[in-house]
Design a protein around this motif. Structure first.
Motif, PDB file in Angstrom:
ATOM      1  N   TYR A  72     -12.004   9.938  -3.605  1.00 53.00           N
ATOM      2  CA  TYR A  72     -11.349   8.773  -4.189  1.00 53.00           C
ATOM      3  C   TYR A  72     -11.322   7.602  -3.204  1.00 53.00           C
ATOM      4  O   TYR A  72     -11.537   6.435  -3.584  1.00 53.00           O
TER       5      TYR A  72
ATOM      6  N   PHE B  14     -12.855   3.746  -3.940  1.00 50.34           N
ATOM      7  CA  PHE B  14     -11.960   2.595  -4.047  1.00 50.34           C
ATOM      8  C   PHE B  14     -11.994   1.707  -2.802  1.00 50.34           C
ATOM      9  O   PHE B  14     -11.722   0.508  -2.898  1.00 50.34           O
TER      10      PHE B  14
ATOM     11  N   THR C 250      -4.827   3.871  -2.161  1.00 47.24           N
ATOM     12  CA  THR C 250      -5.332   5.091  -2.813  1.00 47.24           C
ATOM     13  C   THR C 250      -4.615   6.313  -2.289  1.00 47.24           C
ATOM     14  O   THR C 250      -4.264   7.229  -3.056  1.00 47.24           O
TER      15      THR C 250
ATOM     16  N   TYR D 158      -2.559   8.984  -4.403  1.00 48.88           N
ATOM     17  CA  TYR D 158      -3.015  10.376  -4.318  1.00 48.88           C
ATOM     18  C   TYR D 158      -1.861  11.306  -3.918  1.00 48.88           C
ATOM     19  O   TYR D 158      -1.666  12.373  -4.529  1.00 48.88           O
TER      20      TYR D 158
END
Length: 300
Positions: A71, A75, A119, A123
């Motif tokens: 991820y 991002f 992020t 997360y």
């Protein structure tokens, strides 16, 4: 050193280094691959490998790091591009398709850093993990990725500074760089009868600064006082270096309608913020520990 350089040459005259025909890309089966993207990719991979190594050393599940990295990479690239485009809008407002062309550079580190931490926060909220713990584990990998990734700028002939005649001065053919990156000072110091500019290799300065920061972080890791302190060392340490390096770059991104360098302002804010936060947390921890020690001593 010669007076005329071929378009793909790069030189460091005071170090006796002359590199001929340094390519920006190479071809595999007819497909052009930019060294810029390849080097950044290598930097990202090495960064994740280092973060997973640190995780194992700290008895943390390295699979969590690899899971988060998927991820983070996606991002962070988006964040780096958005940050760059927003503050360099004049370059893209008449060519919107150019926003999607990353082959010629245009990724801002601070955009990637902001996106990565954002992020991570999301997360950790979803996965019920410790934000500060994972941040401490990942920042050495982040800075390693920057150490390596800056050499992508070298291949692209970008991220250089003003004119200099110092030991590390770098020469680039005029035709190899963006006209917008050549400042009045650089142009004024061009020698008549030559076709090159001589500048600060700020990509190199930042790569070396980050390498020093990486070693400092790895050394200090065992002595940290609280979760999140490694992240503060990164934010403050990188901010300190970036603040002065940004001041001599010629491709600086400015706050719209001003001559204020946005990344320089952000670097200073992060340095001061990280330093103040670290001092305050340490003082708070000291106040919690001292009464306990005093009470324990009074029992004897």
């Amino acid at each position: 050193m010669q007076d005329m350089m071929d378009k793909m040459d790069i030189a460091f005259p005071h170090m006796g280094i002359y590199l001929e025909n340094v390519p920006k890309s190479f071809s595999i089966f007819g497909f052009e691959i930019a060294y810029y993207g390849l080097i950044i990719g290598i930097g990202v991979l090495c960064g994740v490998l280092l973060a997973s190594y640190v995780a194992r050393k700290e008895k943390f599940d390295a699979d969590v790091i690899w899971d988060f990295a998927i991820y983070a990479i996606i991002f962070s690239i988006l964040g780096a591009r958005v940050y760059y485009v927003v503050f360099a809008w004049d370059r893209y407002k008449d060519n919107l398709l150019g926003i999607f062309n990353l082959r010629n550079g245009g990724l801002a580190i601070y955009g990637a850093v902001i996106a990565a931490f954002t992020t991570l926060g999301i997360y950790c909220k979803i996965k019920k993990q410790s934000f500060l713990q994972i941040a401490d584990i990942c920042v050495p990998g982040l800075v390693l990725g920057q150490v390596i990734g800056r050499w992508g700028n070298f291949m692209n002939r970008e991220v250089f500074g003003e004119y200099t005649d110092s030991l590390l001065a770098m020469r680039l053919p005029v035709d190899a760089v963006r006209a917008s990156d050549i400042s009045e000072k650089i142009a004024a110091n061009m020698v008549e009868g030559t076709n090159y500019i001589q500048v600060h290799p700020t990509f190199l300065y930042e790569s070396l600064w980050n390498l020093i920061l990486l070693f400092a972080m790895l050394f200090y890791r065992r002595y940290k006082k609280f979760e999140g302190e490694q992240a503060l060392v990164y934010l403050g340490g990188y901010g300190l270096g970036r603040a002065w390096i940004e001041g001599i770059r010629t491709d600086t991104l400015f706050i719209p309608h001003t001559t204020i360098a946005v990344s320089q302002v952000l670097a200073i804010v992060l340095f001061v913020g990280a330093l103040v936060t670290d001092v305050m947390v340490r003082r708070h921890l000291g106040k919690k520990i001292t009464p306990a020690v005093t009470m324990e001593s009074s029992k004897h």
